[in-house]
Design a protein around this motif. Sequence first.
Motif, PDB file in Angstrom:
ATOM      1  N   PRO A 123       0.807  -1.224   0.000  1.00  0.00           N
ATOM      2  CA  PRO A 123       0.000   0.000   0.000  1.00  0.00           C
ATOM      3  C   PRO A 123       0.846   1.282   0.000  1.00  0.00           C
ATOM      4  O   PRO A 123       0.388   2.318  -0.509  1.00  0.00           O
ATOM      5  CB  PRO A 123      -0.825  -0.097   1.288  1.00  0.00           C
ATOM      6  CG  PRO A 123      -0.188  -1.141   2.124  1.00  0.00           C
ATOM      7  CD  PRO A 123       0.658  -1.993   1.250  1.00  0.00           C
ATOM      8  N   VAL A 124       2.051   1.226   0.534  1.00  0.00           N
ATOM      9  CA  VAL A 124       2.906   2.426   0.567  1.00  0.00           C
ATOM     10  C   VAL A 124       3.080   2.942  -0.862  1.00  0.00           C
ATOM     11  O   VAL A 124       2.911   4.121  -1.159  1.00  0.00           O
ATOM     12  CB  VAL A 124       4.292   2.095   1.184  1.00  0.00           C
ATOM     13  CG1 VAL A 124       5.209   3.318   1.129  1.00  0.00           C
ATOM     14  CG2 VAL A 124       4.146   1.587   2.604  1.00  0.00           C
ATOM     15  N   GLN A 125       3.383   2.020  -1.742  1.00  0.00           N
ATOM     16  CA  GLN A 125       3.649   2.276  -3.148  1.00  0.00           C
ATOM     17  C   GLN A 125       2.406   2.251  -4.009  1.00  0.00           C
ATOM     18  O   GLN A 125       2.482   2.573  -5.175  1.00  0.00           O
ATOM     19  CB  GLN A 125       4.478   1.072  -3.652  1.00  0.00           C
ATOM     20  CG  GLN A 125       5.922   1.175  -3.449  1.00  0.00           C
ATOM     21  CD  GLN A 125       6.428   1.943  -4.612  1.00  0.00           C
ATOM     22  OE1 GLN A 125       6.468   3.180  -4.527  1.00  0.00           O
ATOM     23  NE2 GLN A 125       6.762   1.293  -5.695  1.00  0.00           N
ATOM     24  N   ASN A 126       1.307   1.715  -3.468  1.00  0.00           N
ATOM     25  CA  ASN A 126       0.134   1.394  -4.305  1.00  0.00           C
ATOM     26  C   ASN A 126       0.610   0.669  -5.560  1.00  0.00           C
ATOM     27  O   ASN A 126       0.420   1.137  -6.691  1.00  0.00           O
ATOM     28  CB  ASN A 126      -0.656   2.660  -4.647  1.00  0.00           C
ATOM     29  CG  ASN A 126      -1.950   2.350  -5.387  1.00  0.00           C
ATOM     30  OD1 ASN A 126      -2.483   1.236  -5.303  1.00  0.00           O
ATOM     31  ND2 ASN A 126      -2.447   3.326  -6.122  1.00  0.00           N
ATOM     32  N   ILE A 127       1.229  -0.487  -5.348  1.00  0.00           N
ATOM     33  CA  ILE A 127       1.851  -1.224  -6.452  1.00  0.00           C
ATOM     34  C   ILE A 127       0.829  -1.525  -7.540  1.00  0.00           C
ATOM     35  O   ILE A 127      -0.370  -1.659  -7.265  1.00  0.00           O
ATOM     36  CB  ILE A 127       2.513  -2.538  -5.966  1.00  0.00           C
ATOM     37  CG1 ILE A 127       1.498  -3.447  -5.261  1.00  0.00           C
ATOM     38  CG2 ILE A 127       3.697  -2.254  -5.068  1.00  0.00           C
ATOM     39  CD1 ILE A 127       2.052  -4.815  -4.916  1.00  0.00           C
ATOM     40  N   GLY A 128       1.319  -1.619  -8.757  1.00  0.00           N
ATOM     41  CA  GLY A 128       0.413  -1.884  -9.870  1.00  0.00           C
ATOM     42  C   GLY A 128       1.143  -2.537 -11.013  1.00  0.00           C
ATOM     43  O   GLY A 128       2.346  -2.340 -11.178  1.00  0.00           O
ATOM     44  N   GLY A 131      -2.686  -3.879 -15.534  1.00  0.00           N
ATOM     45  CA  GLY A 131      -4.097  -3.505 -15.457  1.00  0.00           C
ATOM     46  C   GLY A 131      -4.722  -3.564 -14.082  1.00  0.00           C
ATOM     47  O   GLY A 131      -5.916  -3.305 -13.930  1.00  0.00           O
ATOM     48  N   VAL A 132      -3.961  -3.907 -13.039  1.00  0.00           N
ATOM     49  CA  VAL A 132      -4.513  -3.935 -11.677  1.00  0.00           C
ATOM     50  C   VAL A 132      -3.607  -3.123 -10.765  1.00  0.00           C
ATOM     51  O   VAL A 132      -2.381  -3.222 -10.848  1.00  0.00           O
ATOM     52  CB  VAL A 132      -4.615  -5.389 -11.133  1.00  0.00           C
ATOM     53  CG1 VAL A 132      -5.075  -5.403  -9.689  1.00  0.00           C
ATOM     54  CG2 VAL A 132      -5.561  -6.226 -11.994  1.00  0.00           C
ATOM     55  N   GLU A 133      -4.234  -2.300  -9.921  1.00  0.00           N
ATOM     56  CA  GLU A 133      -3.469  -1.575  -8.904  1.00  0.00           C
ATOM     57  C   GLU A 133      -3.929  -2.069  -7.548  1.00  0.00           C
ATOM     58  O   GLU A 133      -5.093  -2.482  -7.390  1.00  0.00           O
ATOM     59  CB  GLU A 133      -3.762  -0.071  -9.002  1.00  0.00           C
ATOM     60  CG  GLU A 133      -2.748   0.680  -9.816  1.00  0.00           C
ATOM     61  CD  GLU A 133      -2.956   2.189  -9.727  1.00  0.00           C
ATOM     62  OE1 GLU A 133      -4.105   2.636  -9.627  1.00  0.00           O
ATOM     63  OE2 GLU A 133      -1.949   2.914  -9.758  1.00  0.00           O
ATOM     64  N   PHE A 161      -4.547   6.905  -1.841  1.00  0.00           N
ATOM     65  CA  PHE A 161      -3.762   6.265  -2.895  1.00  0.00           C
ATOM     66  C   PHE A 161      -3.687   7.132  -4.138  1.00  0.00           C
ATOM     67  O   PHE A 161      -4.663   7.767  -4.539  1.00  0.00           O
ATOM     68  CB  PHE A 161      -4.393   4.918  -3.291  1.00  0.00           C
ATOM     69  CG  PHE A 161      -4.263   3.857  -2.241  1.00  0.00           C
ATOM     70  CD1 PHE A 161      -3.019   3.513  -1.741  1.00  0.00           C
ATOM     71  CD2 PHE A 161      -5.390   3.201  -1.758  1.00  0.00           C
ATOM     72  CE1 PHE A 161      -2.894   2.522  -0.769  1.00  0.00           C
ATOM     73  CE2 PHE A 161      -5.271   2.206  -0.792  1.00  0.00           C
ATOM     74  CZ  PHE A 161      -4.028   1.876  -0.296  1.00  0.00           C
ATOM     75  N   GLY A 162      -2.517   7.160  -4.756  1.00  0.00           N
ATOM     76  CA  GLY A 162      -2.316   7.790  -6.053  1.00  0.00           C
ATOM     77  C   GLY A 162      -1.437   6.851  -6.860  1.00  0.00           C
ATOM     78  O   GLY A 162      -1.132   5.740  -6.408  1.00  0.00           O
ATOM     79  N   PHE A 168       1.567   7.109   3.175  1.00  0.00           N
ATOM     80  CA  PHE A 168       2.770   6.584   3.839  1.00  0.00           C
ATOM     81  C   PHE A 168       4.066   7.060   3.195  1.00  0.00           C
ATOM     82  O   PHE A 168       5.150   6.803   3.699  1.00  0.00           O
ATOM     83  CB  PHE A 168       2.734   5.051   3.856  1.00  0.00           C
ATOM     84  CG  PHE A 168       1.596   4.531   4.677  1.00  0.00           C
ATOM     85  CD1 PHE A 168       1.696   4.455   6.052  1.00  0.00           C
ATOM     86  CD2 PHE A 168       0.406   4.157   4.074  1.00  0.00           C
ATOM     87  CE1 PHE A 168       0.631   4.004   6.812  1.00  0.00           C
ATOM     88  CE2 PHE A 168      -0.652   3.705   4.825  1.00  0.00           C
ATOM     89  CZ  PHE A 168      -0.548   3.631   6.202  1.00  0.00           C
ATOM     90  N   LYS A 169       3.946   7.735   2.037  1.00  0.00           N
ATOM     91  CA  LYS A 169       5.152   8.241   1.364  1.00  0.00           C
ATOM     92  C   LYS A 169       5.412   9.694   1.709  1.00  0.00           C
ATOM     93  O   LYS A 169       6.384  10.277   1.253  1.00  0.00           O
ATOM     94  CB  LYS A 169       4.983   8.097  -0.154  1.00  0.00           C
ATOM     95  CG  LYS A 169       5.488   6.775  -0.701  1.00  0.00           C
ATOM     96  CD  LYS A 169       5.683   6.899  -2.202  1.00  0.00           C
ATOM     97  CE  LYS A 169       6.733   5.958  -2.729  1.00  0.00           C
ATOM     98  NZ  LYS A 169       6.859   6.100  -4.184  1.00  0.00           N
ATOM     99  N   HIS A 170       4.518  10.296   2.491  1.00  0.00           N
ATOM    100  CA  HIS A 170       4.630  11.730   2.756  1.00  0.00           C
ATOM    101  C   HIS A 170       4.914  12.000   4.229  1.00  0.00           C
ATOM    102  O   HIS A 170       4.332  11.367   5.092  1.00  0.00           O
ATOM    103  CB  HIS A 170       3.344  12.443   2.327  1.00  0.00           C
ATOM    104  CG  HIS A 170       3.125  12.327   0.850  1.00  0.00           C
ATOM    105  ND1 HIS A 170       3.561  13.276  -0.038  1.00  0.00           N
ATOM    106  CD2 HIS A 170       2.567  11.331   0.109  1.00  0.00           C
ATOM    107  CE1 HIS A 170       3.273  12.881  -1.270  1.00  0.00           C
ATOM    108  NE2 HIS A 170       2.667  11.707  -1.212  1.00  0.00           N
ATOM    109  N   VAL A 171       5.791  12.972   4.445  1.00  0.00           N
ATOM    110  CA  VAL A 171       6.113  13.367   5.816  1.00  0.00           C
ATOM    111  C   VAL A 171       5.141  14.467   6.212  1.00  0.00           C
ATOM    112  O   VAL A 171       4.854  15.369   5.417  1.00  0.00           O
ATOM    113  CB  VAL A 171       7.567  13.895   5.892  1.00  0.00           C
ATOM    114  CG1 VAL A 171       7.909  14.354   7.302  1.00  0.00           C
ATOM    115  CG2 VAL A 171       8.537  12.808   5.451  1.00  0.00           C
TER     116      VAL A 171
END
Length: 350
Positions: A123-128, A131-133, A161-162, A168-171
């Motif tokens: 979820p930190v990365q919203n891996i994709g 065709g699926v994220e 998510f983006g 989780f990627k932002h301070v």
Amino acid sequence: MIVESNVPLQPYNSFGIVARAQHLLRIADEADLVALHADAQWRDASRFVLGGGSNIVITGDVKQLVLKVEIKGLRLVEETERAWIVEAGAGEVWHDAVEWMVRNGYPGLENLALIPGTVGGSPVQNIGAYGVELQDRFESLDAYDLETGRSFTLDAAQCAFGYRDSVFKHVRSGPNDFGLAGRAVITRVRFRLPKPWKAVVGYLDLERKMEESGNFTPSAQDVFDWICAIRRAKLPDWRVLGNAGSFFKNPTVTPEQCADIIARDPKIVHYPMDDGSIKLAAGWLIDACGWKGKSVGNAGVYERQALVLVNRGGNENPVTGGEVMTLAKAIQTSVYERFGIRLEPEPVVV
Ligand code: EPU
């Protein structure tokens, strides 16, 4: 609570960069986080949360307290008429978790097979891929806030998510800002796998697999096997050739910018997005600048996918984080000079 000192990080990062953690704490369950919060010596130390180490570039010994998340567990928590809800510990290896779900009859994540890293990093990365994220299959997650000492649960909207991005990627930089980097540790993730299962096979590489095999009604296991084969043919296995997956995000531009580039480079790979912007293939841009197969020191551009930077020195004479970043900057400069586009790195630089 046992804080280890001077721990080699080479086995814990997929580039295989040599570095040490001055201090490292293994997190096997939530009790370890509670103990950390209660510890007068360590509770206020600055921290770095390490999952599978598949999306980081380490540029020197890590002075922060490294929290190595090793929380295990895979289980079906709920089954309704509309979905299976499966929960996984943040320290589970992502690919093994996907394989477990497909094998046990909880399909839906097979397009994300073979992505390196752990469940907690997903979820930190919203891996994709293909065709699926992750956000398409996400139910909720549990995390522990090391500042307040409280556990909390977030749904998809709260994760913000983006594209390869989340809270989780932002301070956190102000009172109205909800950045959780360095503050929250993800402990468990729950996936919502919709019923009835439907194969996602719109991606060109998957259409080709259907044509080749003559199988137009693939099972989840078939899609899983195809994805593994596609990735193995195109992307290097980090255990053999160190890398951190795609090194840059695919940039988006306005239709005007895109038209301007097409006028000069008619072959540019571009995809229109729902919001009217145009996504460009960073791999194509880098390739067009002639980088494929090139190296700077022991940092190289993979021959079969220009978006992947690799460790050409192996375990014996491994690439340094400095070499990786020098190569990355040289690529950014040449893509900017030729196309006027600034490529943004995907991995976290430590
Ligand atoms: N291309 C080139 N030259 C190259 C590389 C790519 O011309 O050296 C062209 C390809 O021919 C294709 C286009 O660029 O037309 C896109 O390439 P590809 O299909 O390989 O996908 P990508 O956009 O480079 C993204 C993800 C990958 C994911 C694949 C498949 C990003 C940054 N990368 O790559 O994710 O596996 O799609 O869905 O979004 C990762 O994030 O680490 C990752 C591997």
